[in-house]
Design an enzyme around this catalytic site. Structure first.
Site, PDB file in Angstrom:
ATOM      1  N   TRP A   1       0.455  -1.158   0.290  1.00 43.95           N
ATOM      2  CA  TRP A   1       0.261  -0.229   0.138  1.00 43.95           C
ATOM      3  C   TRP A   1       0.591   0.999  -0.191  1.00 43.95           C
ATOM      4  CZ3 TRP A   1      -5.017   2.075  -0.522  1.00 43.95           C
ATOM      5  CH2 TRP A   1      -5.284   3.420   0.965  1.00 43.95           C
ATOM      6  N   MET A   2       0.663   2.309  -1.028  1.00 45.53           N
ATOM      7  CA  MET A   2       0.723   3.921  -0.887  1.00 45.53           C
ATOM      8  C   MET A   2       0.156   4.078  -0.690  1.00 45.53           C
ATOM      9  SD  MET A   2       3.450   4.847  -3.969  1.00 45.53           S
ATOM     10  CE  MET A   2       2.103   5.792  -5.223  1.00 45.53           C
TER      11      MET A   2
ATOM     12  N   ASP B   1       0.248   9.227   0.188  1.00 47.13           N
ATOM     13  CA  ASP B   1       0.045  10.767   0.031  1.00 47.13           C
ATOM     14  C   ASP B   1       1.770  10.305  -0.676  1.00 47.13           C
ATOM     15  OD1 ASP B   1      -1.945  10.950   1.260  1.00 47.13           O
ATOM     16  OD2 ASP B   1      -0.889  12.386   3.163  1.00 47.13           O
TER      17      ASP B   1
ATOM     18  N   GLN C   1       3.652   8.036   1.963  1.00 44.28           N
ATOM     19  CA  GLN C   1       3.149   6.897   3.125  1.00 44.28           C
ATOM     20  C   GLN C   1       3.032   5.492   2.626  1.00 44.28           C
ATOM     21  OE1 GLN C   1       1.013   8.585   6.370  1.00 44.28           O
ATOM     22  NE2 GLN C   1       3.096   9.058   6.144  1.00 44.28           N
TER      23      GLN C   1
ATOM     24  N   TRP D   1      -4.773   0.545   3.685  1.00 45.74           N
ATOM     25  CA  TRP D   1      -4.145   1.443   4.613  1.00 45.74           C
ATOM     26  C   TRP D   1      -3.559   0.996   5.985  1.00 45.74           C
ATOM     27  CZ3 TRP D   1      -4.377   3.711   9.352  1.00 45.74           C
ATOM     28  CH2 TRP D   1      -4.203   4.755   9.481  1.00 45.74           C
TER      29      TRP D   1
ATOM     30  N   ARG E   1      -2.346  18.419  11.370  1.00 46.78           N
ATOM     31  CA  ARG E   1      -1.134  17.155  10.748  1.00 46.78           C
ATOM     32  C   ARG E   1      -0.832  17.817   9.171  1.00 46.78           C
ATOM     33  NH1 ARG E   1      -5.898  14.172  10.428  1.00 46.78           N
ATOM     34  NH2 ARG E   1      -7.198  14.207   8.749  1.00 46.78           N
ATOM     35  N   ASP E   2       0.247  16.984   8.762  1.00 48.50           N
ATOM     36  CA  ASP E   2       1.306  17.272   7.823  1.00 48.50           C
ATOM     37  C   ASP E   2       1.450  18.439   7.435  1.00 48.50           C
ATOM     38  OD1 ASP E   2      -0.625  15.072   7.323  1.00 48.50           O
ATOM     39  OD2 ASP E   2      -2.547  15.624   6.276  1.00 48.50           O
TER      40      ASP E   2
ATOM     41  N   GLU F   1      -6.649  19.034   4.683  1.00 45.27           N
ATOM     42  CA  GLU F   1      -4.742  18.194   4.697  1.00 45.27           C
ATOM     43  C   GLU F   1      -4.058  19.060   3.173  1.00 45.27           C
ATOM     44  OE1 GLU F   1      -7.079  14.002   6.022  1.00 45.27           O
ATOM     45  OE2 GLU F   1      -6.537  14.135   3.985  1.00 45.27           O
TER      46      GLU F   1
ATOM     47  N   TRP G   1      -9.767   8.628  -1.802  1.00 44.94           N
ATOM     48  CA  TRP G   1      -9.666   7.693  -0.180  1.00 44.94           C
ATOM     49  C   TRP G   1     -11.576   7.280  -0.692  1.00 44.94           C
ATOM     50  CZ3 TRP G   1      -6.113   6.035   2.531  1.00 44.94           C
ATOM     51  CH2 TRP G   1      -5.524   7.063   2.556  1.00 44.94           C
TER      52      TRP G   1
HETATM   53  C1  FRU Z   1      -4.185  12.367   3.249  1.00 47.14           C
HETATM   54  C2  FRU Z   1      -3.883  11.345   4.719  1.00 47.14           C
HETATM   55  C3  FRU Z   1      -3.111  12.771   5.535  1.00 47.14           C
HETATM   56  C4  FRU Z   1      -2.689  12.219   6.536  1.00 47.14           C
HETATM   57  C5  FRU Z   1      -2.144  10.758   5.573  1.00 47.14           C
HETATM   58  C6  FRU Z   1      -2.007   9.888   6.584  1.00 47.14           C
HETATM   59  O1  FRU Z   1      -4.480  11.408   2.311  1.00 47.14           O
HETATM   60  O2  FRU Z   1      -4.883  11.847   5.032  1.00 47.14           O
HETATM   61  O3  FRU Z   1      -3.643  13.910   5.507  1.00 47.14           O
HETATM   62  O4  FRU Z   1      -1.032  12.610   7.501  1.00 47.14           O
HETATM   63  O5  FRU Z   1      -2.557  10.370   4.400  1.00 47.14           O
HETATM   64  O6  FRU Z   1      -2.128   8.103   5.772  1.00 47.14           O
END
Ligand code: FRU
Length: 517
Positions: A52-53, A55, A71, A79, A185-186, A237, A322
């Site tokens: 899985w990949m 962001d 990610q 995920w 986050r992020d 995000e 998503w």
């Molecule tokens: C965006 C997100 C980010 C978070 C990450 C988790 O796709 O939801 O906000 O940091 O993915 O995998």
């Protein structure tokens, strides 16, 4: 039989023993996976070797190398506990898979974030001679979340002293706590030359927050933006904030990218942008209209590289949504990144438009060429045979605005891109494009209003790669990116004239795109 001298054999053994074993692929990874030959596997887009990949993270250029972190969940194709996967490239096209860069630790899972070169060793994590690469990311503490507390997202730091080959977690983690926001986050960190400080753009549910730091380790809150501006169909995000020169005029503006999920114009995940000003403390924008970087369903969480030569804004997005990311019909790996794109800003009819267009290096992958020029009578169409349709670039210019481009294969599947000049609308219909029933929202058509498209000759550029289509109109003023799952290559391309006057198609070319693996 060839004999290896004993001394050489012993040296070999010592060498093998000394090599740290850092698996990139699990044992079950098949040879097919290694060859990137599975059904739907992109041939010239980055996809993870397996599993899985989501962001792209920590996009950074340093010492001739582009770093792409992402990610990554190395145990499954859905995920799960997030790591940072890693790949490097010298052209952002051909990638070398690297060992996993960041693993979850006692503070939590490793969510999205960015990376910088701390050139002056402001953090003290390297030396003046060997400045560190510093990754700044979000820790997500699952236990705290489950226990119902609100402070489960914090920011952490890791550093590398060998240009990203290996990372060490900073002992003082986390570096930025939070007791107010569930979503926090992020972090996108950049060096602000004008004020001589590090700036962190971070999202907290419905708004952007800016922090400052002298050393990447202690952060002070500066300002916030956006709770009452822009699209708010879902949580904010993956922010990115950078300055761009406006094309052709002596003006520069700041651009803020914000991904939101859900709330995108065609459902689920999408990336909006704001054009405004930043004075070293605060970002403001008087933009009233909601603007989208890409109107397709599959370009999310995209951000730009730090530290590029000439400060170019080189963007990569996650080619999924998503709504159905966990259900797409692949088995060994899940999802790919968009083509790397260069961002630019133009002023058209008094509004700022953010263009995104494949980096020029993509041209080096273009192979076979069939060029032609033709006119299509009103109501007529032209058919063109495609050799390797699902690995191709289609390019033409035209002043026509009523067009229907259909890709067909021998299995009766078809993908339709339609332009309606009266409605100023572009529609991508993937309802019969291939496999679609793995999730209920996947099929159907997506729309892109072309309100600000100039008249006259305009370029249309389309990239197909196994399981994606990317459409760029007028050099990236309007963009649509979408996943598709045709079970046979599209072998026929039909361009129809749906208008009332003949359409002239200039410089029409189909080119095969070379694979990168
Ligand atoms: C965006 C997100 C980010 C978070 C990450 C988790 O796709 O939801 O906000 O940091 O993915 O995998």
């Amino acid at each position: 039989m060839m004999r290896i001298p004993v001394i050489l054999f012993s040296i070999l053994l010592v060498l093998i023993g000394a090599c740290k074993e850092v698996p990139i692929l699990s044992k079950e990874a098949t040879e097919k996976t290694l060859m990137y030959q599975e059904q739907f596997r992109p041939q010239y887009h980055f996809s993870p070797p397996e599993k899985w990949m989501n962001d792209p993270n920590g996009l950074l250029y340093n010492q001739g190398v582009y770093h792409l972190f992402y990610q990554f969940y190395p145990e499954d194709i859905v995920w799960g506990p997030m790591h940072w996967g890693h790949a490097t490239s010298t052209d952002m096209l051909h990638w070398e898979n690297k060992p996993i860069a960041l693993y979850p630790d006692k503070h939590g899972l490793i969510f999205s974030g960015s990376a910088v070169l701390d050139e002056n060793n402001t953090s003290g994590l390297g030396t003046a001679k060997n400045p560190p690469l510093v990754a700044i990311f979000t820790y997500h503490d699952m236990d705290k979340e489950k226990a119902g507390s609100i402070d489960f997202q914090t920011q952490g730091v890791a550093y590398s002293l060998d240009n990203g080959e290996s990372f060490t977690m900073y002992e003082g983690n986390p570096v930025l706590l939070n007791s107010e926001f569930k979503d926090f986050r992020d972090p996108k960190v950049f060096w602000d030359k004008k004020t001589g400080q590090w700036v962190m753009a971070l999202v907290a549910g419905d708004h952007l927050r800016l922090y400052r730091s002298d050393n990447l380790l202690e952060w002070t809150y500066m300002s916030r933006f956006g709770a009452t501006q822009g699209a708010h169909g879902g949580v904010w995000e993956c922010p990115d904030l950078f300055e761009l020169q406006v094309e052709g005029i002596d003006e520069s503006k700041w651009v803020l990218l914000i991904s939101i999920n859900p709330g995108a114009p065609n459902g689920g995940s999408g990336t909006q942008y704001f054009v405004g000003d930043y004075d070293g403390t605060t970002f403001i924008s008087d933009q009233e209209e909601i603007k989208w970087l890409d109107w397709g369903t599959d370009n999310y969480a995209g951000v730009t590289n730090n530290n590029t030569p000439d400060n170019q804004r080189l963007f990569i997005g996650w080619m999924s949504n998503w709504n159905y990311a966990r259900e797409t019909p692949t088995e060994a790996w899940r999802s790919a990144m968009t083509l790397p794109r260069i961002l630019s800003l133009s002023k058209i009819n008094d509004t700022y438009e953010l263009f995104n267009y494949p980096i020029p290096e993509v041209d080096s992958l273009l192979l076979e060429e069939t060029t032609m020029r033709f006119a299509i009578p009103a109501g007529g169409h032209e058919s063109i045979g495609l050799e390797n349709g699902n690995q191709s670039e289609i390019l033409f210019t035209t002043a026509a605005r009523d067009l229907k481009v259909t890709f067909k294969n021998e299995q009766g599947q078809q993908l339709i891109l339609e332009m309606d000049g009266t409605e100023k609308l572009c529609t991508l219909d993937r309802s019969q494009s291939g496999l679609t029933d793995f999730q209920e929202t996947f099929a159907g058509s997506q729309q892109m209003p072309l309100n600000n498209l100039p008249g006259g000759e305009v370029e249309f550029r389309i990239f197909l790669d196994a399981s994606s289509i990317e459409v760029f109109i007028n050099k990236g003023q309007y963009t649509m990116t979408a996943q598709i799952f045709p079970t046979a290559s599209y072998s026929d391309l039909e361009i129809g004239n749906t208008g009332t006057t003949p359409s002239q198609i200039q410089d029409f070319a189909v080119k095969e795109v070379a694979g990168i693996w």
